[in-house]
Design a protein around this motif. Structure first.
Motif, PDB file in Angstrom:
ATOM      1  N   GLU A  83     -39.227 -25.252 -50.484  1.00 57.92           N
ATOM      2  CA  GLU A  83     -39.480 -26.058 -51.689  1.00 57.92           C
ATOM      3  C   GLU A  83     -39.548 -27.544 -51.344  1.00 57.92           C
ATOM      4  OE1 GLU A  83     -37.507 -23.473 -55.307  1.00 57.92           O
ATOM      5  OE2 GLU A  83     -36.141 -24.534 -53.937  1.00 57.92           O
ATOM      6  N   VAL A  84     -38.669 -27.993 -50.479  1.00 57.09           N
ATOM      7  CA  VAL A  84     -38.687 -29.393 -50.055  1.00 57.09           C
ATOM      8  C   VAL A  84     -39.973 -29.692 -49.291  1.00 57.09           C
ATOM      9  CG1 VAL A  84     -37.560 -31.111 -48.572  1.00 57.09           C
ATOM     10  CG2 VAL A  84     -36.183 -29.645 -50.064  1.00 57.09           C
ATOM     11  N   CYS A  85     -40.359 -28.791 -48.423  1.00 54.74           N
ATOM     12  CA  CYS A  85     -41.589 -28.930 -47.647  1.00 54.74           C
ATOM     13  C   CYS A  85     -42.774 -29.208 -48.565  1.00 54.74           C
ATOM     14  CB  CYS A  85     -41.821 -27.661 -46.830  1.00 54.74           C
ATOM     15  SG  CYS A  85     -43.475 -27.436 -46.177  1.00 54.74           S
ATOM     16  N   HIS A  86     -42.934 -28.406 -49.594  1.00 48.90           N
ATOM     17  CA  HIS A  86     -44.054 -28.569 -50.518  1.00 48.90           C
ATOM     18  C   HIS A  86     -43.885 -29.798 -51.406  1.00 48.90           C
ATOM     19  CE1 HIS A  86     -45.974 -24.939 -49.222  1.00 48.90           C
ATOM     20  NE2 HIS A  86     -44.855 -24.260 -49.395  1.00 48.90           N
ATOM     21  N   ALA A  87     -42.648 -30.106 -51.772  1.00 47.39           N
ATOM     22  CA  ALA A  87     -42.386 -31.246 -52.646  1.00 47.39           C
ATOM     23  C   ALA A  87     -42.749 -32.574 -51.994  1.00 47.39           C
ATOM     24  CB  ALA A  87     -40.916 -31.262 -53.065  1.00 47.39           C
TER      25      ALA A  87
END
Length: 150
Positions: A83-87
């Motif tokens: 999720e952090v990667c995409h955010a």
């Protein structure tokens, strides 16, 4: 200062405009032509001037900004590494992880685990998204840019 090249002072204003755009829109896809246009330069002149002034390329600057934002999220939010990667604007977990490790010296998962072990308070992931602290996708940003709010 011998041997060090500098750009003219009036060019700095234009380079800062592009750098500030990278800072504000770090999660958006990287577009060198758009940045050069914001600075009012050709892409090659912009690339040379940016690298001379900031001692890094625009792409490397953006990668560092994304990793810095990812560190904030991994420390404080209850989000998965994916999720952090995409955010922060990455579409590939592998690219994100290798860039993160290169900049920070440990994997995102190790970084997150180290802060979780310290017992730091965590913001629930659902709140992070609902409060707009992180954009889920670029559609919201495109709509905002289309309304002239950029």
């Amino acid at each position: 200062m011998s041997g060090q090249r500098r750009v003219p002072g009036d060019v700095l204003v234009h380079l800062r405009r592009a750098r500030d755009h990278l800072d504000r829109h770090f999660a958006e896809p990287f577009d060198l032509d758009h940045l050069a246009g914001l600075a009012g330069m050709s892409r090659f002149h912009f690339l040379r001037s940016f690298a001379t002034t900031y001692r890094t390329t625009p792409a490397a600057y953006l990668a560092r900004r994304r990793v810095e934002r990812a560190q904030d999220l991994l420390r404080a939010a209850n989000l998965t590494v994916t999720e952090v990667c995409h955010a922060v604007g990455y579409s590939s977990l592998g690219s994100f992880s290798s860039t993160f490790r290169e900049v920070v010296g440990e994997s995102p998962r190790e970084f997150q685990a180290r802060y979780a072990a310290a017992g730091n308070p965590r913001i629930p992931g659902c709140y992070v998204f609902m409060a707009g602290l992180v954009e889920r996708g670029s559609a919201t940003q495109e709509k905002r840019d289309g309304d002239g709010a950029s």
